[in-house]
Design a protein around this motif. Structure first.
Motif, PDB file in Angstrom:
ATOM      1  N   GLN A  11       0.815  -1.211   0.000  1.00 58.35           N
ATOM      2  CA  GLN A  11       0.000   0.000   0.000  1.00 58.35           C
ATOM      3  C   GLN A  11       0.854   1.269   0.000  1.00 58.35           C
ATOM      4  OE1 GLN A  11      -2.526  -0.374   3.414  1.00 58.35           O
ATOM      5  NE2 GLN A  11      -3.853  -1.886   2.444  1.00 58.35           N
ATOM      6  N   ASN A  12       2.113   1.145   0.390  1.00 55.77           N
ATOM      7  CA  ASN A  12       3.008   2.297   0.455  1.00 55.77           C
ATOM      8  C   ASN A  12       4.113   2.121  -0.585  1.00 55.77           C
ATOM      9  OD1 ASN A  12       4.922   4.239   1.159  1.00 55.77           O
ATOM     10  ND2 ASN A  12       4.354   4.155   3.315  1.00 55.77           N
ATOM     11  N   LYS A  13       4.084   2.927  -1.622  1.00 49.73           N
ATOM     12  CA  LYS A  13       5.035   2.795  -2.733  1.00 49.73           C
ATOM     13  C   LYS A  13       6.471   3.048  -2.293  1.00 49.73           C
ATOM     14  CE  LYS A  13       1.884   1.868  -5.705  1.00 49.73           C
ATOM     15  NZ  LYS A  13       1.684   0.502  -6.110  1.00 49.73           N
ATOM     16  N   ASP A  14       6.669   3.973  -1.342  1.00 48.40           N
ATOM     17  CA  ASP A  14       8.028   4.233  -0.871  1.00 48.40           C
ATOM     18  C   ASP A  14       8.602   3.023  -0.148  1.00 48.40           C
ATOM     19  OD1 ASP A  14       8.168   6.787  -1.891  1.00 48.40           O
ATOM     20  OD2 ASP A  14       7.458   7.734  -0.048  1.00 48.40           O
ATOM     21  N   LEU A  39      11.284  -0.576   9.695  1.00 47.69           N
ATOM     22  CA  LEU A  39      11.358  -0.426   8.236  1.00 47.69           C
ATOM     23  C   LEU A  39      10.932   0.975   7.817  1.00 47.69           C
ATOM     24  CD1 LEU A  39      11.522  -1.621   5.287  1.00 47.69           C
ATOM     25  CD2 LEU A  39       9.099  -2.129   5.566  1.00 47.69           C
ATOM     26  N   GLU A  40       9.842   1.460   8.376  1.00 45.55           N
ATOM     27  CA  GLU A  40       9.357   2.798   8.032  1.00 45.55           C
ATOM     28  C   GLU A  40      10.377   3.868   8.416  1.00 45.55           C
ATOM     29  OE1 GLU A  40       5.628   2.851  10.123  1.00 45.55           O
ATOM     30  OE2 GLU A  40       4.544   2.296   8.302  1.00 45.55           O
ATOM     31  N   ILE A  41      10.975   3.731   9.580  1.00 50.17           N
ATOM     32  CA  ILE A  41      11.966   4.710  10.033  1.00 50.17           C
ATOM     33  C   ILE A  41      13.197   4.662   9.138  1.00 50.17           C
ATOM     34  CG2 ILE A  41      13.553   5.278  11.925  1.00 50.17           C
ATOM     35  CD1 ILE A  41      11.277   4.362  13.830  1.00 50.17           C
ATOM     36  N   ALA A  42      13.641   3.463   8.784  1.00 52.30           N
ATOM     37  CA  ALA A  42      14.805   3.330   7.902  1.00 52.30           C
ATOM     38  C   ALA A  42      14.512   3.929   6.525  1.00 52.30           C
ATOM     39  CB  ALA A  42      15.197   1.862   7.776  1.00 52.30           C
ATOM     40  N   ALA A  43      13.298   3.729   6.030  1.00 51.30           N
ATOM     41  CA  ALA A  43      12.925   4.297   4.728  1.00 51.30           C
ATOM     42  C   ALA A  43      12.891   5.818   4.792  1.00 51.30           C
ATOM     43  CB  ALA A  43      11.575   3.751   4.283  1.00 51.30           C
ATOM     44  N   LEU A  44      12.372   6.371   5.878  1.00 49.56           N
ATOM     45  CA  LEU A  44      12.348   7.830   6.030  1.00 49.56           C
ATOM     46  C   LEU A  44      13.759   8.401   6.041  1.00 49.56           C
ATOM     47  CD1 LEU A  44       9.547   8.370   8.698  1.00 49.56           C
ATOM     48  CD2 LEU A  44       9.469   8.995   6.294  1.00 49.56           C
ATOM     49  N   HIS A  45      14.663   7.734   6.732  1.00 50.75           N
ATOM     50  CA  HIS A  45      16.049   8.209   6.760  1.00 50.75           C
ATOM     51  C   HIS A  45      16.712   8.050   5.393  1.00 50.75           C
ATOM     52  CE1 HIS A  45      16.681   9.261  10.941  1.00 50.75           C
ATOM     53  NE2 HIS A  45      15.948   8.206  11.284  1.00 50.75           N
ATOM     54  N   HIS A  46      16.423   6.951   4.725  1.00 50.14           N
ATOM     55  CA  HIS A  46      17.026   6.705   3.415  1.00 50.14           C
ATOM     56  C   HIS A  46      16.585   7.758   2.396  1.00 50.14           C
ATOM     57  CE1 HIS A  46      18.775   4.374   0.165  1.00 50.14           C
ATOM     58  NE2 HIS A  46      17.659   4.511  -0.501  1.00 50.14           N
ATOM     59  N   TYR A  47      15.310   8.093   2.401  1.00 46.60           N
ATOM     60  CA  TYR A  47      14.772   9.070   1.453  1.00 46.60           C
ATOM     61  C   TYR A  47      14.805  10.489   1.994  1.00 46.60           C
ATOM     62  CZ  TYR A  47      13.266   5.050  -1.209  1.00 46.60           C
ATOM     63  OH  TYR A  47      13.245   3.884  -1.914  1.00 46.60           O
ATOM     64  N   ILE A  51      12.014  14.938   9.949  1.00 41.10           N
ATOM     65  CA  ILE A  51      11.885  16.361  10.271  1.00 41.10           C
ATOM     66  C   ILE A  51      13.231  17.076  10.216  1.00 41.10           C
ATOM     67  CG2 ILE A  51      11.242  17.988  12.094  1.00 41.10           C
ATOM     68  CD1 ILE A  51       8.930  16.085  12.772  1.00 41.10           C
ATOM     69  N   PRO A  52      14.309  16.515  10.775  1.00 42.72           N
ATOM     70  CA  PRO A  52      15.604  17.213  10.638  1.00 42.72           C
ATOM     71  C   PRO A  52      16.037  17.405   9.188  1.00 42.72           C
ATOM     72  CG  PRO A  52      15.752  15.549  12.352  1.00 42.72           C
ATOM     73  CD  PRO A  52      14.422  15.361  11.676  1.00 42.72           C
ATOM     74  N   HIS A  53      15.745  16.443   8.334  1.00 43.69           N
ATOM     75  CA  HIS A  53      16.082  16.610   6.915  1.00 43.69           C
ATOM     76  C   HIS A  53      15.266  17.735   6.292  1.00 43.69           C
ATOM     77  CE1 HIS A  53      17.600  12.318   7.152  1.00 43.69           C
ATOM     78  NE2 HIS A  53      18.620  12.984   6.657  1.00 43.69           N
ATOM     79  N   LYS A  54      13.987  17.811   6.634  1.00 43.12           N
ATOM     80  CA  LYS A  54      13.138  18.874   6.090  1.00 43.12           C
ATOM     81  C   LYS A  54      13.592  20.243   6.576  1.00 43.12           C
ATOM     82  CE  LYS A  54       9.060  16.008   5.439  1.00 43.12           C
ATOM     83  NZ  LYS A  54       7.655  15.807   5.753  1.00 43.12           N
ATOM     84  N   VAL A  55      13.981  20.329   7.846  1.00 46.47           N
ATOM     85  CA  VAL A  55      14.482  21.595   8.385  1.00 46.47           C
ATOM     86  C   VAL A  55      15.769  21.994   7.682  1.00 46.47           C
ATOM     87  CG1 VAL A  55      15.447  22.690  10.460  1.00 46.47           C
ATOM     88  CG2 VAL A  55      13.358  21.327  10.620  1.00 46.47           C
ATOM     89  N   GLU A  56      16.637  21.027   7.434  1.00 42.80           N
ATOM     90  CA  GLU A  56      17.890  21.314   6.743  1.00 42.80           C
ATOM     91  C   GLU A  56      17.638  21.819   5.321  1.00 42.80           C
ATOM     92  OE1 GLU A  56      22.022  19.021   5.452  1.00 42.80           O
ATOM     93  OE2 GLU A  56      20.521  17.988   6.664  1.00 42.80           O
ATOM     94  N   LYS A  57      16.681  21.188   4.615  1.00 40.33           N
ATOM     95  CA  LYS A  57      16.343  21.653   3.260  1.00 40.33           C
ATOM     96  C   LYS A  57      15.823  23.085   3.297  1.00 40.33           C
ATOM     97  CE  LYS A  57      14.971  17.395   0.967  1.00 40.33           C
ATOM     98  NZ  LYS A  57      13.836  16.662   0.407  1.00 40.33           N
ATOM     99  N   PHE A  58      14.946  23.369   4.259  1.00 36.07           N
ATOM    100  CA  PHE A  58      14.388  24.711   4.383  1.00 36.07           C
ATOM    101  C   PHE A  58      15.494  25.721   4.692  1.00 36.07           C
ATOM    102  CE2 PHE A  58      12.492  28.092   6.982  1.00 36.07           C
ATOM    103  CZ  PHE A  58      11.605  28.602   6.053  1.00 36.07           C
ATOM    104  N   THR A  59      16.387  25.372   5.595  1.00 35.55           N
ATOM    105  CA  THR A  59      17.494  26.254   5.956  1.00 35.55           C
ATOM    106  C   THR A  59      18.378  26.524   4.747  1.00 35.55           C
ATOM    107  OG1 THR A  59      17.462  25.380   8.201  1.00 35.55           O
ATOM    108  CG2 THR A  59      19.453  26.539   7.528  1.00 35.55           C
ATOM    109  N   ASN A  60      18.654  25.498   3.981  1.00 36.99           N
ATOM    110  CA  ASN A  60      19.468  25.680   2.769  1.00 36.99           C
ATOM    111  C   ASN A  60      18.777  26.599   1.777  1.00 36.99           C
ATOM    112  OD1 ASN A  60      21.474  24.049   3.771  1.00 36.99           O
ATOM    113  ND2 ASN A  60      20.809  22.227   2.672  1.00 36.99           N
TER     114      ASN A  60
END
Length: 79
Positions: A11-14, A39-47, A51-60
């Protein structure tokens, strides 16, 4: 692998794509179906969707915009 785990992943393509890229997760979920949250947490980190990744993108993005504004102001002051 258990049927309900396969249905959940399908059900989840990612998650599907992540499991294809990381086949060790097939074995891990077959042995311990309760690792679905890991698995879900590992996939979030992989892709990079945590939240820290999103904050970093916004900061950049903000830093890039600030740099562009300072460049435009510098060009304007030179003329």
């Amino acid at each position: 692998m258990r049927k309900e785990v396969m249905e959940y992943v399908s059900q989840n393509k990612d998650l599907q794509r992540f499991m294809r890229e990381q086949p060790a997760w097939y074995r891990r979920l077959s042995r311990n179906p309760n690792d679905i949250q890991a698995l879900e947490i590992a996939a979030l980190h992989h892709y990079q969707r945590t939240i820290p990744h999103k904050v970093e993108k916004f900061t950049n993005s903000v830093q890039m915009a600030t740099m562009m504004m300072s460049m435009f102001q510098a060009m304007k002051s030179q003329t």
